[in-house]
Design a protein around this motif. Structure first.
Motif, PDB file in Angstrom:
ATOM      1  N   UNK A  13       0.826  -1.210   0.000  1.00  0.00           N
ATOM      2  CA  UNK A  13       0.000   0.000   0.000  1.00  0.00           C
ATOM      3  C   UNK A  13       0.853   1.250   0.000  1.00  0.00           C
ATOM      4  N   UNK A  14       1.972   1.238   0.686  1.00  0.00           N
ATOM      5  CA  UNK A  14       2.860   2.402   0.735  1.00  0.00           C
ATOM      6  C   UNK A  14       3.494   2.632  -0.630  1.00  0.00           C
ATOM      7  N   UNK A  15       3.873   1.573  -1.295  1.00  0.00           N
ATOM      8  CA  UNK A  15       4.497   1.724  -2.612  1.00  0.00           C
ATOM      9  C   UNK A  15       3.498   2.291  -3.638  1.00  0.00           C
ATOM     10  N   UNK A  16       2.223   1.934  -3.459  1.00  0.00           N
ATOM     11  CA  UNK A  16       1.203   2.430  -4.385  1.00  0.00           C
ATOM     12  C   UNK A  16       0.862   3.896  -4.122  1.00  0.00           C
ATOM     13  N   UNK A  17       0.988   4.321  -2.885  1.00  0.00           N
ATOM     14  CA  UNK A  17       0.633   5.707  -2.547  1.00  0.00           C
ATOM     15  C   UNK A  17       1.787   6.623  -2.917  1.00  0.00           C
ATOM     16  N   UNK A  18       1.618   7.386  -3.979  1.00  0.00           N
ATOM     17  CA  UNK A  18       2.681   8.268  -4.454  1.00  0.00           C
ATOM     18  C   UNK A  18       2.285   9.739  -4.355  1.00  0.00           C
ATOM     19  N   UNK A  19       1.172  10.062  -3.750  1.00  0.00           N
ATOM     20  CA  UNK A  19       0.701  11.438  -3.774  1.00  0.00           C
ATOM     21  C   UNK A  19       1.389  12.305  -2.740  1.00  0.00           C
ATOM     22  N   UNK A  20       1.558  11.825  -1.525  1.00  0.00           N
ATOM     23  CA  UNK A  20       2.113  12.646  -0.452  1.00  0.00           C
ATOM     24  C   UNK A  20       3.464  12.056  -0.044  1.00  0.00           C
ATOM     25  N   UNK A  21       4.549  12.746  -0.258  1.00  0.00           N
ATOM     26  CA  UNK A  21       5.883  12.208   0.001  1.00  0.00           C
ATOM     27  C   UNK A  21       6.164  12.098   1.491  1.00  0.00           C
ATOM     28  N   UNK A  22       5.668  13.009   2.307  1.00  0.00           N
ATOM     29  CA  UNK A  22       5.905  12.942   3.751  1.00  0.00           C
ATOM     30  C   UNK A  22       5.186  11.732   4.334  1.00  0.00           C
ATOM     31  N   UNK A  23       3.972  11.510   3.899  1.00  0.00           N
ATOM     32  CA  UNK A  23       3.213  10.350   4.391  1.00  0.00           C
ATOM     33  C   UNK A  23       3.892   9.053   3.959  1.00  0.00           C
ATOM     34  N   UNK A  24       4.427   9.035   2.751  1.00  0.00           N
ATOM     35  CA  UNK A  24       5.119   7.847   2.266  1.00  0.00           C
ATOM     36  C   UNK A  24       6.376   7.593   3.091  1.00  0.00           C
ATOM     37  N   UNK A  25       7.124   8.629   3.377  1.00  0.00           N
ATOM     38  CA  UNK A  25       8.340   8.469   4.178  1.00  0.00           C
ATOM     39  C   UNK A  25       8.017   7.980   5.593  1.00  0.00           C
ATOM     40  N   UNK A  26       6.974   8.517   6.195  1.00  0.00           N
ATOM     41  CA  UNK A  26       6.569   8.070   7.531  1.00  0.00           C
ATOM     42  C   UNK A  26       6.116   6.613   7.504  1.00  0.00           C
ATOM     43  N   UNK A  27       5.378   6.241   6.492  1.00  0.00           N
ATOM     44  CA  UNK A  27       4.909   4.867   6.395  1.00  0.00           C
ATOM     45  C   UNK A  27       6.075   3.906   6.200  1.00  0.00           C
ATOM     46  N   UNK A  28       7.025   4.267   5.352  1.00  0.00           N
ATOM     47  CA  UNK A  28       8.204   3.423   5.145  1.00  0.00           C
ATOM     48  C   UNK A  28       9.018   3.295   6.435  1.00  0.00           C
ATOM     49  N   UNK A  29       9.137   4.383   7.163  1.00  0.00           N
ATOM     50  CA  UNK A  29       9.865   4.335   8.429  1.00  0.00           C
ATOM     51  C   UNK A  29       9.157   3.418   9.424  1.00  0.00           C
ATOM     52  N   UNK A  30       7.830   3.480   9.455  1.00  0.00           N
ATOM     53  CA  UNK A  30       7.065   2.604  10.355  1.00  0.00           C
ATOM     54  C   UNK A  30       7.232   1.145   9.963  1.00  0.00           C
ATOM     55  N   UNK A  31       7.258   0.880   8.670  1.00  0.00           N
ATOM     56  CA  UNK A  31       7.445  -0.500   8.214  1.00  0.00           C
ATOM     57  C   UNK A  31       8.827  -1.005   8.584  1.00  0.00           C
ATOM     58  N   UNK A  32       9.837  -0.178   8.411  1.00  0.00           N
ATOM     59  CA  UNK A  32      11.197  -0.584   8.779  1.00  0.00           C
ATOM     60  C   UNK A  32      11.314  -0.848  10.276  1.00  0.00           C
ATOM     61  N   UNK A  33      10.652  -0.013  11.073  1.00  0.00           N
ATOM     62  CA  UNK A  33      10.648  -0.240  12.524  1.00  0.00           C
ATOM     63  C   UNK A  33       9.945  -1.557  12.867  1.00  0.00           C
ATOM     64  N   UNK A  34       8.853  -1.847  12.197  1.00  0.00           N
ATOM     65  CA  UNK A  34       8.135  -3.100  12.454  1.00  0.00           C
ATOM     66  C   UNK A  34       8.984  -4.301  12.064  1.00  0.00           C
ATOM     67  N   UNK A  35       9.696  -4.191  10.944  1.00  0.00           N
ATOM     68  CA  UNK A  35      10.579  -5.278  10.532  1.00  0.00           C
ATOM     69  C   UNK A  35      11.696  -5.489  11.553  1.00  0.00           C
ATOM     70  N   UNK A  36      12.275  -4.391  12.025  1.00  0.00           N
ATOM     71  CA  UNK A  36      13.356  -4.494  13.011  1.00  0.00           C
ATOM     72  C   UNK A  36      12.847  -5.095  14.318  1.00  0.00           C
ATOM     73  N   UNK A  37      11.640  -4.711  14.727  1.00  0.00           N
ATOM     74  CA  UNK A  37      11.081  -5.229  15.979  1.00  0.00           C
ATOM     75  C   UNK A  37      10.816  -6.722  15.878  1.00  0.00           C
ATOM     76  N   UNK A  38      10.253  -7.173  14.734  1.00  0.00           N
ATOM     77  CA  UNK A  38       9.987  -8.608  14.600  1.00  0.00           C
ATOM     78  C   UNK A  38      11.277  -9.401  14.498  1.00  0.00           C
ATOM     79  N   UNK A  39      12.289  -8.839  13.840  1.00  0.00           N
ATOM     80  CA  UNK A  39      13.579  -9.533  13.751  1.00  0.00           C
ATOM     81  C   UNK A  39      14.232  -9.628  15.124  1.00  0.00           C
ATOM     82  N   UNK A  40      14.101  -8.574  15.913  1.00  0.00           N
ATOM     83  CA  UNK A  40      14.689  -8.583  17.258  1.00  0.00           C
ATOM     84  C   UNK A  40      13.963  -9.578  18.155  1.00  0.00           C
ATOM     85  N   UNK A  41      12.647  -9.675  18.044  1.00  0.00           N
ATOM     86  CA  UNK A  41      11.892 -10.618  18.865  1.00  0.00           C
ATOM     87  C   UNK A  41      12.230 -12.054  18.499  1.00  0.00           C
TER      88      UNK A  41
END
Length: 108
Positions: A13-41
């Protein structure tokens, strides 16, 4: 249609959303944090309890403790016997001294 996990769906969904760059950057950052958290767990599971366990005693330590208890018990037994003999001797001496005192008071 195959079901994907929520993380993959959010990433798509983040890759498809190209309208707002700030929202896209925040969403990508949240996804990276979620990936890091699951890898750490997955990498470091939390211990069941928070305190450190002491290692148990070895067989040699238990044998040493048993020997110390036996030696202490034998020593206590000898001390008890010695006190009993001392009490008996003291009673005999006191009886003799009392008899001598009575004889001296009677004038013998």
């Amino acid at each position: 249609m195959t079901e994907r996990d929520p993380l993959a769906q959010a990433e798509a969904a983040v890759r498809e959303a190209q309208t707002d760059t700030v929202a896209v950057q925040l969403a990508l950052a949240a996804i990276e944090l979620a990936k890091a958290a699951t890898a750490q767990q997955q990498a470091a599971p939390a211990p069941a309890c928070g305190h450190q366990h002491k290692p148990g005693r070895s067989a040699g330590e238990w044998v040493g403790i048993g020997c110390a208890v036996c030696v202490g018990g034998i020593g206590l037994a000898f001390a008890s016997i010695a006190l009993a003999i001392l009490g008996g001797c003291a009673a005999i001496v006191l009886l003799i001294v009392r008899d001598l005192w009575r004889d001296m008071q009677r004038g013998r």
